[in-house]
Design a protein around this motif. Structure first.
Motif, PDB file in Angstrom:
ATOM      1  N   VAL A 369       0.834  -1.203   0.000  1.00 18.01           N
ATOM      2  CA  VAL A 369       0.000   0.000   0.000  1.00 18.01           C
ATOM      3  C   VAL A 369       0.868   1.253   0.000  1.00 18.01           C
ATOM      4  N   GLU A 372       1.999   1.881  -3.483  1.00 18.15           N
ATOM      5  CA  GLU A 372       0.942   2.420  -4.343  1.00 18.15           C
ATOM      6  C   GLU A 372       0.680   3.902  -4.071  1.00 18.15           C
ATOM      7  N   LEU A 373       0.745   4.308  -2.806  1.00 23.24           N
ATOM      8  CA  LEU A 373       0.343   5.658  -2.433  1.00 23.24           C
ATOM      9  C   LEU A 373       1.481   6.675  -2.480  1.00 23.24           C
ATOM     10  N   THR A 512      -5.185   2.100   4.506  1.00 28.81           N
ATOM     11  CA  THR A 512      -5.091   3.013   3.363  1.00 28.81           C
ATOM     12  C   THR A 512      -5.451   4.442   3.751  1.00 28.81           C
ATOM     13  N   SER A 513      -6.537   4.613   4.480  1.00 28.49           N
ATOM     14  CA  SER A 513      -6.936   5.965   4.864  1.00 28.49           C
ATOM     15  C   SER A 513      -5.925   6.595   5.811  1.00 28.49           C
ATOM     16  N   LYS A 516      -2.937   7.680   3.666  1.00 21.68           N
ATOM     17  CA  LYS A 516      -3.289   8.847   2.856  1.00 21.68           C
ATOM     18  C   LYS A 516      -3.292  10.119   3.701  1.00 21.68           C
ATOM     19  N   LYS A 520      -0.697  13.308   3.369  1.00 26.76           N
ATOM     20  CA  LYS A 520      -1.214  14.648   3.081  1.00 26.76           C
ATOM     21  C   LYS A 520      -0.800  15.676   4.133  1.00 26.76           C
TER      22      LYS A 520
END
Length: 580
Positions: A369, A372-373, A512-513, A516, A520
């Protein structure tokens, strides 16, 4: 105008050499130098919490920029703390200048408070380590130290007593030119001729690439196409050679995957390009071997060579490619590509079943993950241990990403300090530290450095409450694990208490969250992921003794790790391969 002192002259020379930061911890013997930095706008003092961090940060900065970086420690215990990070920088060929300040010069050799002999202590982890005992040695001694670090690639150490640093500098000397980059090295014609003859005579050639292929990706690909060669790599070669590589057969060694092992053993000519791969047990002893390296002392020290070629990989291939005969038979290459894809297909399946429900979280899933991010030009710093495994198998290089770690020295606790040095080179570039809970907690104090300088490093803690790689080593030896368990706090709560962003992840559906949000966040952030301590890895080829060791220690352990997007690349490389 006031006369310049030795410390001021020292700082001026560092600036001329391109140094922009000096990482360290202040101390009385360093005061003259730190004060000179305070009055020098073009050089910053970076205050860390531990000198080991200073050396790791400088080494990472040098690896990211390719230029000279610097660190400092005060007399005695202060500069002793530099040694581990300097070993790592030196073995990584990172040009680093270390200032080891010293006790008063009149007291050297008399058992003074905090007395050590830094000019002797650092000799094994440097190309140059000398003591300034007289102001007249400046600036020539510092010039010489810089030339060694940049020209030979590695560490130079200058020991400077605090009283000498405060003394007036000699009259301004002629400013000699400083080396700021290394030359290219072309092999001799005889070696080029011999290499061409060996390639032309071979039916099955394999290339095995290390960090010496940096900057030579187009030439390696052109060469592989011309001689129809599979291309494997060592861990330090991953970021330079794996991307956009239709000949990729994976990685060999303790963290290996895919068909690199088979490709190096089933060929009749193995060409080692820019690698000092240390595990000779994974190299063949019954095929012809050629080694190309810019460091002549590395030629032949791992394998018995049939030909040693002293030169840069890029320059060597530029000489060889036009002269070698193009091969048309792809059977060996296609066979290895298929083996590689099949190998990846098999191990991926184990980690694609119900990963989003598995608690504790699969570390392989975390790494995939992250891959990917993360940004396309992200810098990843990787702790030694199981984080090396997940990085090797999941992080996807693309020619813009960088992956650094203690890959040659193998130190714990390197990822966070290296992330500090990497982030200072560019605050707008994403830097992600893949930290094990053991490594992170060892130098956890320097998470405060991120907060102090508002460095937007993203620290991902793979928290399995154990020293996972050590546990694996015990299992291989047939020993029960002992002394490997960590009782950890909530690292995310510690991050929040320090004034940073922190979140703890215990279930895959939240991963994932959480990542993210952390990515950010504008400042430093930490994601504490509780991962499965039973997720272990094993090399693609193991000995009977190793199997016996596992059988003695564990009845059921997951041994293979997945490989993320590399499987997709392997599948795409098979499109033009006939069915075998």
């Amino acid at each position: 105008m006031a006369k310049q002192n030795v410390a001021e002259q020292f700082v001026d020379i560092l600036v001329r050499a391109g140094v922009r930061r000096l990482y360290g911890v202040v101390g009385d013997s360093l005061n003259p130098v730190v004060d000179a930095i305070r009055r020098t706008p073009s050089l910053d003092w970076i205050q860390v919490r531990h000198e080991e961090t200073a050396a790791f940060a400088a080494g990472a900065e040098a690896q990211i920029t390719g230029g000279l970086a610097a660190c400092a420690g005060s007399c005695g215990p202060g500069n002793l703390h530099l040694i581990n990070g300097l070993y790592d920088a030196h073995r990584s060929m990172a040009p680093v200048l270390a200032l080891a300040s010293h006790i008063p010069s009149s007291e050297i050799g008399l058992g003074y408070f905090q007395e050590t002999h830094p000019d002797q202590l650092f000799r094994e982890c440097s190309h140059y380590s000398e003591l300034i005992s007289n102001p007249k040695q400046m600036p020539r001694l510092l010039h010489t130290a810089i030339q060694h670090a940049v020209g030979r690639g590695g560490v130079s150490v200058v020991a400077l007593p605090g009283d000498i640093a405060s003394q007036p500098a000699p009259e301004k000397a002629v400013e000699t030119a400083l080396v700021t980059s290394r030359p290219t090295v072309r092999p001799g014609d005889a070696e080029i001729d011999a290499l061409v003859r060996m390639i032309d005579a071979a039916d099955r050639v394999t290339l095995f690439c290390g960090s010496g292929t940096a900057g030579a990706h187009p030439e390696v690909m052109q060469f592989a196409e011309r001689i129809k060669s599979p291309v494997g790599h060592a861990l330090r070669g991953k970021e330079w050679i794996q991307y956009d590589n239709p000949y990729d057969v994976g990685m060999s060694g303790l963290l290996g995957y895919g068909a690199a092992y088979e490709a190096t053993h089933e060929c009749d000519l193995l060409i080692l390009l820019g690698t000092d791969f240390p595990y000779n047990a994974f190299l063949p002893d019954d095929v012809k071997i050629v080694q190309v390296d810019v460091r002549p002392e590395r030629l032949g020290r791992r394998s018995l060579l049939d030909l040693a070629v002293w030169g840069d990989v890029r320059e060597t291939l530029r000489c060889v490619i036009p002269r070698v005969r193009a091969k048309t038979d792809r059977r060996f290459l296609d066979k290895m590509l298929k083996k590689h894809a099949d190998a990846l297909e098999g191990v991926v399946k184990a980690y694609t079943r119900k990963v989003e429900k598995h608690v504790p979280v699969h570390p392989e899933y975390v790494a995939s993950v992250i891959d990917e991010l993360a940004d396309d030009d992200a810098v990843f710093t990787v702790d030694t241990g199981m984080c090396n495994v997940w990085a090797a198998r999941y992080l996807s290089p693309n020619g813009r990403r960088r992956i650094t770690g203690s890959f040659s020295h193998g130190s714990m606790a390197n990822a966070l300090p290296q992330a500090i040095g990497a982030q200072f080179t560019d605050r707008n570039r994403q830097v992600v530290s893949l930290s094990g809970d053991g490594g992170f907690s060892m130098l956890m104090g320097d998470f405060l450095t991120l907060v102090q300088y508002d460095l937007p490093v993203k620290v991902i803690v793979f928290n399995n409450s154990s020293l996972g790689m050590v546990e694996l080593e015990m299992l291989v030896s047939g020993l029960p694990s002992y002394g490997t368990t960590n009782k950890n706090p909530d690292f995310a709560a510690i991050a929040r208490a320090a004034g940073a962003y922190g979140v703890r992840v215990e279930k895959p559906k939240h991963l994932t969250s959480a990542l993210k949000d952390a990515f950010k966040h504008k400042g430093p952030a930490l994601v504490d992921v509780v991962t499965d301590p039973n997720a272990l890895s094993i090399p693609p080829k193991i000995s009977a003794d190793m199997v016996t060791g596992f059988a003695l220690s564990a009845s059921k352990i997951v041994l293979d790790g997945g490989v993320g997007r590399m499987l997709q690349m392997a599948r795409s490389n098979l499109r033009n391969v006939p069915r075998l």
